[in-house]
Design an enzyme around this catalytic site. Structure first.
Site: not given
Ligand code: VG1
Ligand code: CO
Length: 539
Positions: A17, A21, A112-113, A125, A276, A278, A280-281, A362-363, A375, A494
């Site tokens: 996504t 990773r 990221s998170h 990324k 988070d 990096d 962005d959240r 996004e949620e 984000k 999910r």
């Molecule tokens: C998750 C989230 C998605 C977000 C992605 C990257 O992806 O659900 O909404 O865009 O992480 O966010 P997935 O495919 O695991 O549902 V970040 O802050 O990790 O760049």
């Molecule tokens: Co992030």
């Protein structure tokens, strides 16, 4: 001296996504990172004469990976690298720097998170010249290349000192080490009413920003404490650590429980925000009050007039299909378009590039606007502060006013982690086949009105993407199923559920959504296939 190093390909370098990773243990295998980076360079026609932004969130292996990529860039003929001091930039700051300098691309070293440290995760990324992460088509090209790569180019040279601001050269390549905060701060000052937010802090408004020991700590200190005048100490966990101090740097009710506990205690400040790994959240909390990310997007949209940069009007809005429909009701009222896209920020970029949308979210605790193509955690917090400063209302009051106007969308995401990939794939496959048979059926007293996969047709490039399965009920409730594309432990299923209530705003989301979760588990045969009687994580 340029060296060409022979290598053998890995077969697992597919991007998900948000980039590639992996577990650190995977990334540190011999030539693993080099193979991926050379494949990236090769699949975009090389980097000869190009300018890239390169940095990361400071997690374990950031320092080693960045030196490898600097040397590979020089060996591949890159013209210039722009790097944040000490090799660090938040993801939103990186997008800003890329756009401001009209760079050809950007590499952000982050998972990221996901947790960091030696036993945690690492990732990359890759952004294109529009400032957003590359399309699925480009990811696919890179992946194809990784499967056959036989060599990569690098330089035999000592490491570069990234602590010193300014310009230096490596072979023919210019390296500019920049202040990671300056340009980002300038952009925030252009968007928001900093004077109003300063006055808010002067009035005694109490505030916590929790950087989760990750990249936005220094941004928080500079922006909230030094520039806006929040009291010293308002920024918590401000020092970026390679292992995030053992935290899972995902700002939600579970992983930022320490902050939630503070906000539900008797010495809670007026406002708390968290970011988070990096940056962005974002998570938004008021005194004894939590704002669901789907609501946050809708509330920001409904209050756009308070923000100087948006006060003259906004284009449309967009949300991922998995995000609640709260923002759609606002768009309808404002008479602007509301787009629904697949999960992953890259899917919003074409809409922003063509002025179709201004805000999107996004949620998963992500909100932003067209000021960049990622984000933006701090942007979301400043947006809330600006609304509070302009209206004099609390987080809770702003949210309650919103519910009173539009009704409340109860929303939760339920994750089933660590499922065997084959089991998860079969579950989704069979569920998709069965969807039509659910239409018109009644489960737990709720009638299914429609059930179909979510298929997105990109209005700009004409591509279509299937992402998730949707089940709608006659009472306005909705279930969405997806497999995660960012996990590193088997598959994560999910299940996103929402239900709409026009009149009752004080119910517990878990209670409201209980029967739909039961239906979700039943129709997807979750227990039967995974052995799980309940989700591992609810956010
Ligand atoms: C998750 C989230 C998605 C977000 C992605 C990257 O992806 O659900 O909404 O865009 O992480 O966010 P997935 O495919 O695991 O549902 V970040 O802050 O990790 O760049
Ligand atoms: Co992030």
């Amino acid at each position: 001296m340029i060296k060409t190093v022979e290598t053998t390909p890995y077969q697992d370098q597919k991007m998900g996504t948000a980039g590639i990773r992996k577990k650190v243990k995977t990334i540190i295998q011999q030539n693993y990172l080099e193979n991926f980076v050379q494949s990236l360079f090769d699949s975009i026609g090389g980097v000869q004469g190009k300018t890239f932004v390169l940095s990361g969130d400071g997690r374990y292996y950031n320092d080693i990976a960045i030196q490898k990529i600097i040397k590979m860039s020089a060996a591949n003929g890159m013209k210039k690298l722009i790097i944040g001091q000490n090799g660090m930039l938040s993801t939103p700051a990186s997008s800003r720097i890329l756009l401001k300098n009209k760079a050809d691309g950007g590499i952000t070293l982050t998972a990221s998170h996901n947790p960091g440290g030696e036993n945690g995760d690492f990732g990359i990324k890759y952004a294109t010249s529009n400032g957003g992460q590359c399309s699925a088509q480009i990811s696919e090209k890179i992946y194809e290349k990784t499967k056959t790569i036989t060599s990569f180019k690098t330089l035999d040279t000592p490491d570069i000192d990234l602590s010193k601001l300014g310009i230096q050269y490596l072979d023919h390549m210019e390296i500019e080490v920049i202040d990671p905060i300056k340009d980002y701060l300038l952009m925030m000052e252009e968007i928001f009413d900093f004077d109003a937010i300063k006055k808010l802090f002067q009035s005694g408004f109490t505030f916590v920003f929790d950087a989760m020991n990750a990249v936005t700590g220094p941004y928080g200190i500079k922006i909230f404490e030094e520039v806006l005048g929040a009291p010293k100490g308002s920024v918590h966990q401000a020092k970026p650590l390679p292992d995030f101090g053992g935290l899972h740097p995902d700002p939600n009710l579970v992983y930022a429980k320490h902050l939630v506990d503070l906000m539900y205690s008797d010495h809670a400040p007026d406002f708390a925000g968290a970011n988070d790994g990096d940056g962005d959240r974002n998570m938004i909390l008021g005194k004894k009050f939590f704002v669901s990310p789907s609501d946050s997007l809708a509330i920001l949209t409904d209050n756009y007039r308070y923000i100087p940069a948006y006060k003259d009007g906004i284009y449309g809005v967009a949300k991922s299909a998995a995000t609640s429909t709260a923002v759609c009701r606002v768009a309808e009222k404002l008479n602007i378009a509301c787009y629904e896209v697949p999960t992953g920020w890259k899917n919003f970029c074409n809409l922003m590039d063509t002025n179709r949308i201004t805000f999107c979210g996004e949620e998963s605790f992500g909100t932003s606007s067209s000021h960049i193509r990622e984000k933006d955690g701090i942007w979301a917090i400043l947006f809330w502060l600006n609304i509070i400063a302009a209206t004099g209302k609390s987080v809770e009051q702003i949210t309650r006013d919103f519910w009173a106007k539009y009704g409340r969308t109860y929303y939760l995401r339920f994750d089933y982690d660590g499922i065997d990939s084959n089991v998860a794939d079969a579950l989704m496959h069979d569920l998709e086949e069965n969807l039509p048979s659910f239409e018109g059926k009644i489960f737990e007293g709720c009638k299914v009105s429609r059930a179909h996969p979510f298929v997105y047709h990109d209005v700009v490039d004409g591509s279509s993407t299937k992402n998730g399965l949707l089940v709608y009920f006659e009472d306005g409730a909705r279930i969405c199923y997806r497999l995660s594309g960012t996990g590193t432990n088997g598959a994560t299923l999910r299940v996103y559920i929402e239900a709409y209530d026009k009149h009752n705003f004080d119910l517990n989301p878990k209670d409201v959504l209980k029967k739909y979760l039961k239906i979700a588990a039943l129709i997807a045969q979750i227990e039967q296939r995974t052995g799980k009687t309940e989700p591992d994580l609810t956010t």
